[in-house]
Design a protein around this motif. Sequence first.
Motif, PDB file in Angstrom:
ATOM      1  N   TYR A   1      18.912 -23.606  12.213  1.00 38.22           N
ATOM      2  CA  TYR A   1      17.464 -23.475  12.064  1.00 38.22           C
ATOM      3  C   TYR A   1      17.012 -22.461  13.117  1.00 38.22           C
ATOM      4  O   TYR A   1      16.826 -22.808  14.286  1.00 38.22           O
ATOM      5  N   PRO A   2      16.823 -21.204  12.733  1.00 36.66           N
ATOM      6  CA  PRO A   2      16.683 -20.137  13.731  1.00 36.66           C
ATOM      7  C   PRO A   2      15.459 -20.238  14.631  1.00 36.66           C
ATOM      8  O   PRO A   2      15.493 -19.753  15.748  1.00 36.66           O
ATOM      9  N   ALA A   3      14.390 -20.815  14.183  1.00 36.58           N
ATOM     10  CA  ALA A   3      13.187 -20.873  15.021  1.00 36.58           C
ATOM     11  C   ALA A   3      12.389 -22.110  14.643  1.00 36.58           C
ATOM     12  O   ALA A   3      11.881 -22.201  13.526  1.00 36.58           O
TER      13      ALA A   3
ATOM     14  N   TRP B   1       4.374 -14.987  14.787  1.00 35.94           N
ATOM     15  CA  TRP B   1       5.584 -15.793  14.671  1.00 35.94           C
ATOM     16  C   TRP B   1       5.446 -16.804  13.551  1.00 35.94           C
ATOM     17  O   TRP B   1       4.395 -17.394  13.297  1.00 35.94           O
ATOM     18  N   SER B   2       6.529 -17.037  12.834  1.00 34.01           N
ATOM     19  CA  SER B   2       6.578 -18.088  11.823  1.00 34.01           C
ATOM     20  C   SER B   2       7.985 -18.635  11.770  1.00 34.01           C
ATOM     21  O   SER B   2       8.947 -17.987  12.208  1.00 34.01           O
ATOM     22  N   GLU B   3       8.127 -19.840  11.227  1.00 33.33           N
ATOM     23  CA  GLU B   3       9.438 -20.464  11.144  1.00 33.33           C
ATOM     24  C   GLU B   3      10.344 -19.665  10.205  1.00 33.33           C
ATOM     25  O   GLU B   3       9.899 -19.071   9.232  1.00 33.33           O
ATOM     26  N   ALA B   4      11.637 -19.649  10.529  1.00 33.87           N
ATOM     27  CA  ALA B   4      12.624 -18.983   9.687  1.00 33.87           C
ATOM     28  C   ALA B   4      13.369 -20.029   8.872  1.00 33.87           C
ATOM     29  O   ALA B   4      13.531 -21.170   9.303  1.00 33.87           O
ATOM     30  N   PRO B   5      13.856 -19.689   7.681  1.00 32.78           N
ATOM     31  CA  PRO B   5      14.551 -20.677   6.852  1.00 32.78           C
ATOM     32  C   PRO B   5      15.903 -21.036   7.441  1.00 32.78           C
ATOM     33  O   PRO B   5      16.538 -20.232   8.129  1.00 32.78           O
TER      34      PRO B   5
ATOM     35  N   GLN C   1      15.628 -23.147  18.947  1.00 31.37           N
ATOM     36  CA  GLN C   1      16.276 -23.218  17.647  1.00 31.37           C
ATOM     37  C   GLN C   1      17.105 -24.497  17.581  1.00 31.37           C
ATOM     38  O   GLN C   1      17.275 -25.194  18.590  1.00 31.37           O
TER      39      GLN C   1
ATOM     40  N   TYR D   1      22.456 -14.012  16.563  1.00 28.88           N
ATOM     41  CA  TYR D   1      21.635 -14.968  17.303  1.00 28.88           C
ATOM     42  C   TYR D   1      22.461 -15.479  18.472  1.00 28.88           C
ATOM     43  O   TYR D   1      23.611 -15.903  18.287  1.00 28.88           O
TER      44      TYR D   1
ATOM     45  N   GLU E   1      11.834 -18.549  22.057  1.00 31.48           N
ATOM     46  CA  GLU E   1      11.724 -19.650  21.106  1.00 31.48           C
ATOM     47  C   GLU E   1      12.906 -20.596  21.234  1.00 31.48           C
ATOM     48  O   GLU E   1      13.924 -20.285  21.864  1.00 31.48           O
TER      49      GLU E   1
END
Length: 491
Positions: free
Chosen positions: A74-76, A2-6, A59, A23, A57
């Motif tokens: 901010y998706p995640a 997992w990583s942050e999404a823009p 958001q 989403y 997660e």
Amino acid sequence: MWSEAPPVAIHAPGNPILADGRYYSTDPAPLVAGDRLWILAGRDEAAPDVDDFIMNEWQLLATQDPASGDWTHYPAIARPEAVFAWAEPGRAYAGQIVQGRDGRLWLYAPVLQKADTSKDRFAIGVAVADAPTGPWTDAHPAGPILSQMVPEPNTIQNIDPTVLIDDDGRVYIYWGTFGRLRAMELAADMVTPKGPEHVITGLDGFFEAPWLMKRQGVYYLLYAGNTVGPDCTPTLYHACIAYGTATSPLGPWTYRGVILKPVSSTTSHPGAVAFKGQWWLAYHTADAKGGGHFRRSVAIDRMAFDDRVSPPAILPITPTRRPAPPPAPSRDIAGRATATASNVPIPVRYWIKALNDGIVRPTPLPPDLWGAEPGPASQWLEYRFDTPVTLNGARMRFWADASAKIAAPKAWRMEYWADGWKPVRDPKGFGVGVDAFQPASFAPVTTRCVRAVLDTAGAGVAVQEWEVLAPTAQPPRAPIAATAPPCDLKP
């Protein structure tokens, strides 16, 4: 991994904010930080045919003007296992972010503990960050601040935290679900329980989702209630948003009424905040594309108070929706009818209005159905129109659940009113399969009332949707405003 999404700029010309089905967002918790209103939300990821809260997660949504419809998504921003080393992945349930006296942001989040032997492993952890978007760091690495084991043993499900920092700097937390609400004070460090745990009463029909706030010296607690009746919910599964008031942060609380009737999702979850002189209520619905009870989406509407009374009352809120194109002409005109059934009053698990609401779900919950418990050898459903209509067909979608002793009928047929109930002529179709519409046709009849008779052989039966079809597509028409009279009375 997992990583942050823009972040992504979006425009929402109405509710829900995220509406295209890419989403889903749920359990909104609004926060004012800087010059923006932020909404922390969980993310529903269940497949259309899965009845479970698949939530991995959190958001964020942010805006400088909710009325403009301009938001940044901010998706995640965080996952349970990435923030809390003692937490399992998944079950990123309803949390809240508050800004502390030190300017930092504090996230109170319910997560599942790993390697825990409690009967219910949900626990509440606290994380801290310098901005709503994080990065978030566990503020209490030793473990949760609330669980079935800390600060003292309890047997409730420890979720849905809501936190208020009072004018004097004291910190209060409420949490709980399934009708059990708890509260306590936290120390100035924002994590250490201080004083006894309080069992909260006085909030009629409390089910879950508490939201603690203060306005003009009055404490308000919003919550999801599920008292079946005209003031709250039509069925056990739905929830309304109700509230109570108190003169101190730990109560005692006085119930004040309902501010939001049930929405399209069975669950309901409030979050309210004042932003640039206007109060706003955030909640969730199932109104996004492909939405459902486990695919919810955040909505927001203005909230107002009646300051002529004491304490000031929250005025009822009418949910708003995005503009939508008018419905296409359709042969199905069931939406114009008033529905009734042989088993009135309907068992509170089910909802008669589900019969002709035009909504079909892959895996419905009881409020999506009309249902009858095992007993009579037959049951009937009836549509009453305010003026005569011409019909030559129908479609019925049955539902079955062996565990609830609900099955498709052995057979079904239709009748129409003409100075008494008469069978339709030249009937064809009338199948009894489940999980798909069963079509039927017959010679045209002009009548104000039609009836479907279901031969149940004493078993329970449930119907998700009953369409009645005109010979040709009809232009859309709003449902009738008043209840149509019984069939033996003239319109």
